[in-house]
Design an enzyme around this catalytic site. Sequence first.
Site, PDB file in Angstrom:
ATOM      1  N   HIS A   1      -9.753   4.055  -1.773  1.00  0.00           N
ATOM      2  CA  HIS A   1      -8.430   3.440  -1.629  1.00  0.00           C
ATOM      3  C   HIS A   1      -8.175   2.378  -2.699  1.00  0.00           C
ATOM      4  O   HIS A   1      -8.220   1.187  -2.419  1.00  0.00           O
ATOM      5  CB  HIS A   1      -8.320   2.832  -0.222  1.00  0.00           C
ATOM      6  CG  HIS A   1      -7.009   2.198   0.095  1.00  0.00           C
ATOM      7  ND1 HIS A   1      -5.812   2.598  -0.467  1.00  0.00           N
ATOM      8  CD2 HIS A   1      -6.697   1.169   0.942  1.00  0.00           C
ATOM      9  CE1 HIS A   1      -4.836   1.839   0.016  1.00  0.00           C
ATOM     10  NE2 HIS A   1      -5.339   0.963   0.862  1.00  0.00           N
TER      11      HIS A   1
ATOM     12  N   CYS B   1       0.822  -1.221   0.000  1.00  0.00           N
ATOM     13  CA  CYS B   1       0.000   0.000   0.000  1.00  0.00           C
ATOM     14  C   CYS B   1       0.848   1.260   0.000  1.00  0.00           C
ATOM     15  O   CYS B   1       0.318   2.367  -0.085  1.00  0.00           O
ATOM     16  CB  CYS B   1      -0.995  -0.020   1.151  1.00  0.00           C
ATOM     17  SG  CYS B   1      -2.346  -1.191   0.869  1.00  0.00           S
TER      18      CYS B   1
END
Lengths: 386, 151
Positions: free
Chosen positions: A333, A83
């Site tokens: 996201h 991430c």
Amino acid sequence: MRRVAIVGAGMTPFKEHFDLGIKDLVPMAVSEMAGSVDKGLDRADIQAAWFGELTTTDGFPAGILADSCDLMDIPVTRVENACATGNDAVRNATYAVASGAFDVVLVVGADKVRESSSRSTFWEWAKLTRDVAWDYPVGLVAPANFALHAARYLHESPATREHMAMVAVKNHKHAVPNPKAQLRYEITVEQVLSAPMVVAPFGLLDCTPQSDGAAALLVVSEDVVEQYTDHPVWVRGVGLGLDRVMHQHKADMTSFPATVKAARAAYAMAGIGPQDIDLAEVHDCFSAVELISYEDLGFTDRFGAAAYVASGATTVGGARPVNASGGLKAKGHPPGATGVAQCVELFEQLRGHASNQVDGATTALAHNIGGPTAVSAVTVLSSEKG
Amino acid sequence: MNAYTRPDFRLPPQPTAESAAFWTGGERGKLLVMRCRACGHFFHPPAPVCFRCRSLDVAPEATSGRGTVAAFTVNQQQWLPGLPPPYVVAMIELAEDHDVRVTSNVVDVDPKDLRVGLPVEVFFEEWGEGEDRVWIPLFQPATDTHEGELA
């Protein structure tokens, strides 16, 4: 090293793009970026590209970027760092320009999480960052990883689920004016606390949605910056930090050392400290992660995050707004795009035309953590060259 | 007390040269954890090299199978087939070395009674057949331990 600036930034909305693939989203973000360059961009100026993508749903990532954007004569490198991918792509591009190798480069981030159904996401995506052999026999999936940290944090610090909820409420509120945000509605602390439980202490509204999207930046050297704009945003610092992948070896579960290391590197390169950060985009994949990150980034003292969020300091209008865009929680996201989109938001903030503008900000910070907590990337941006 | 029943299905691990002792020690009722003979520390998960001192002189060693809960989460969603919620995933600090943690399930406990510091002890659940047999270490509240012992 030469100084490096961002002179263009754009992104697609973050949402469920069921009808668009990566090869559609990438050129859409790049076109919006090109349109934001004050003095215009000739595509032939772009000398290299870095493409952050955690997983690919359309095939070979670098080739898709080159093909879909008609950038056939430049090197394209895919970046994948869990991430932290987005801000690591920014970091790699920054070094390439700072070194003198290139004057004008493209940074793109994209992912399509909704290509997977909700139920299968943790099979198709989580295994990228999980140690399947050790976690799946006992039913440990990605949200539980962060939940273990959050549970220990709640045990040791004054923070409660109410403080976690304040993060979610704040970031939803921030997303309302943002046309690129996925969840543009307000929620209340009571709604967060009464939402269905996912993995305690995370209820549904403590968690980021699953998102599709792409974001793009144009990164140039100080030698050519005036060809593109009179209002650049300088990349003052970049940093990457690692930590142990396995919980079993984490001595302190209330802090993410990867963030501490990444921030330290970025602050040192920028020659500033956390006291100089006017606003930040922080990796709030789960509400408590934003609280812990306030401390790891140096915005407040250890175990001071509960009082800090409750004070309103991190709400727009407060001393140091965090996630004015809505953050991962409400903006969305798509992992490869997330960090790049944080820099898109900060580019707009530092030039004074963000959708949820923070007045008077000159220096800002973007932060990712992933893998699940084994890698962090931090970028410090400023309207001042320094 | 929420009495534990064996789930219909688990994703059993496929032991490697390093992890076989951990996954099969339960056949003899032993929680085998890798220990470094050079620096004396236990470490987990197993590896051919001590991550602390980089010594290759490492081997699995029997532990007491006792420890305390360092962190836990109550899982309320069915991610995995055959593993119905709610179930508890926890980090267990081993009594022998508090820096060594095993990720497992804590069972036979009402989630309301779970807390950081709760003393627990290992038991084993056998899965697979023939050469694929494994004994997954799971934990339950300790039956005969005074909390002070492990504090």
